[in-house]
Design a protein around this motif. Structure first.
Motif, PDB file in Angstrom:
ATOM      1  N   SER A  92       0.884  -1.162   0.000  1.00  0.00           N
ATOM      2  CA  SER A  92       0.000   0.000   0.000  1.00  0.00           C
ATOM      3  C   SER A  92       0.926   1.217   0.000  1.00  0.00           C
ATOM      4  O   SER A  92       2.146   1.064   0.110  1.00  0.00           O
ATOM      5  CB  SER A  92      -0.879   0.001   1.254  1.00  0.00           C
ATOM      6  N   PRO A  93       0.380   2.415  -0.062  1.00  0.00           N
ATOM      7  CA  PRO A  93       1.259   3.586   0.071  1.00  0.00           C
ATOM      8  C   PRO A  93       2.039   3.579   1.384  1.00  0.00           C
ATOM      9  O   PRO A  93       3.139   4.112   1.475  1.00  0.00           O
ATOM     10  CB  PRO A  93       0.289   4.764  -0.005  1.00  0.00           C
ATOM     11  N   VAL A 116       3.639 -10.746  -3.963  1.00  0.00           N
ATOM     12  CA  VAL A 116       3.306  -9.379  -3.570  1.00  0.00           C
ATOM     13  C   VAL A 116       1.819  -9.173  -3.818  1.00  0.00           C
ATOM     14  O   VAL A 116       1.329  -9.413  -4.927  1.00  0.00           O
ATOM     15  CB  VAL A 116       4.131  -8.349  -4.370  1.00  0.00           C
ATOM     16  N   LEU A 117       1.096  -8.770  -2.782  1.00  0.00           N
ATOM     17  CA  LEU A 117      -0.331  -8.530  -2.886  1.00  0.00           C
ATOM     18  C   LEU A 117      -0.572  -7.023  -2.844  1.00  0.00           C
ATOM     19  O   LEU A 117      -0.178  -6.355  -1.886  1.00  0.00           O
ATOM     20  CB  LEU A 117      -1.064  -9.213  -1.726  1.00  0.00           C
ATOM     21  N   GLY A 126       2.846   1.410  -9.423  1.00  0.00           N
ATOM     22  CA  GLY A 126       3.021   1.939  -8.079  1.00  0.00           C
ATOM     23  C   GLY A 126       3.748   1.036  -7.101  1.00  0.00           C
ATOM     24  O   GLY A 126       3.771   1.319  -5.909  1.00  0.00           O
ATOM     25  N   LEU A 127       4.352  -0.034  -7.581  1.00  0.00           N
ATOM     26  CA  LEU A 127       5.048  -0.951  -6.677  1.00  0.00           C
ATOM     27  C   LEU A 127       6.482  -0.501  -6.434  1.00  0.00           C
ATOM     28  O   LEU A 127       7.169  -0.076  -7.360  1.00  0.00           O
ATOM     29  CB  LEU A 127       5.069  -2.363  -7.268  1.00  0.00           C
ATOM     30  N   PRO A 128       6.954  -0.628  -5.192  1.00  0.00           N
ATOM     31  CA  PRO A 128       8.369  -0.330  -4.931  1.00  0.00           C
ATOM     32  C   PRO A 128       9.249  -1.272  -5.761  1.00  0.00           C
ATOM     33  O   PRO A 128       8.888  -2.428  -5.998  1.00  0.00           O
ATOM     34  CB  PRO A 128       8.533  -0.620  -3.435  1.00  0.00           C
ATOM     35  N   GLU A 129      10.389  -0.774  -6.198  1.00  0.00           N
ATOM     36  CA  GLU A 129      11.279  -1.577  -7.045  1.00  0.00           C
ATOM     37  C   GLU A 129      11.686  -2.889  -6.403  1.00  0.00           C
ATOM     38  O   GLU A 129      11.816  -3.900  -7.069  1.00  0.00           O
ATOM     39  CB  GLU A 129      12.531  -0.768  -7.395  1.00  0.00           C
ATOM     40  N   TYR A 130      11.880  -2.901  -5.087  1.00  0.00           N
ATOM     41  CA  TYR A 130      12.396  -4.099  -4.436  1.00  0.00           C
ATOM     42  C   TYR A 130      11.398  -5.255  -4.391  1.00  0.00           C
ATOM     43  O   TYR A 130      11.740  -6.342  -3.961  1.00  0.00           O
ATOM     44  CB  TYR A 130      12.928  -3.791  -3.028  1.00  0.00           C
TER      45      TYR A 130
END
Length: 186
Positions: A92-93, A116-117, A126-130
């Motif tokens: 989430s954010p 990753v959900l 919008g997903l973090p790179e990691y």
């Protein structure tokens, strides 16, 4: 019957024991501000017949957090991951501000099957790179497929036995925390 692995009297120190016994357990990684959504997802998985490790049910971990015992917190998290075959990272954010989610991913990356959900409203980019190298669960349809695959059971009997609920079912307990269906071409 599925359970929260914390309550199990059997604790494993390594993933090899978990796998050799055929234990299917999902470690729920999340930022604390998303605890309500994480609980809904943990309960949905338990209802479907999958064991989980969910930190909010771990009384020892709560005590370690309250006493600011970082080593004991880390040890509890490591035990939870060692008792798990899968890791489900809720995004989430709020995840961008987590201090523990990156640690959990790093520790569990080679020890669990990583998924990753995306919580409701996370845009495709919008997903973090990691976390982008993991398998992404974008919506309720995807989590139902994840459950079907994890249990190695066909999806229709899971619907019929009410172990899982359709993405279009208004009573789906995940409808307030996840998108119903992102890609209508499924």
């Amino acid at each position: 019957m599925a359970l929260n692995r914390y309550y199990s009297s059997t604790k494993y120190e390594s993933r090899s024991k978990v796998l050799s016994l055929g234990v299917k357990c999902v470690f729920i990684s999340h930022q604390q501000r998303d605890n309500h959504a994480a609980k809904k997802i943990a309960d949905y998985l338990i209802g479907a017949g999958i064991d989980v490790y969910f930190d909010a049910y771990d009384g020892d971990l709560r005590i370690h957090h309250q006493s600011n015992d970082a080593k004991a917190v880390t040890d509890s998290i490591r035990k939870g991951i060692n008792n798990s075959s899968h890791m489900l990272v809720l995004v989430s954010p709020n995840t961008l501000y987590s201090t523990w989610v990156p640690f959990e991913i790093g520790y569990g990356y080679d020890k669990t099957d990583l998924f990753v959900l995306c919580l409701e409203g996370i845009p495709k980019g919008g997903l973090p790179e990691y976390v982008r190298s993991a398998t992404i669960i974008r919506d309720i349809w995807d989590i139902n497929k994840f459950i079907s695959n994890t249990l190695d059971r066909e999806i229709e009997p899971l619907f019929e036995s009410k172990k899982i609920f359709s993405h279009s079912n208004d009573n789906n307990p995940l409808s307030t925390v996840m998108d119903s269906l992102i890609n209508e071409s499924y």
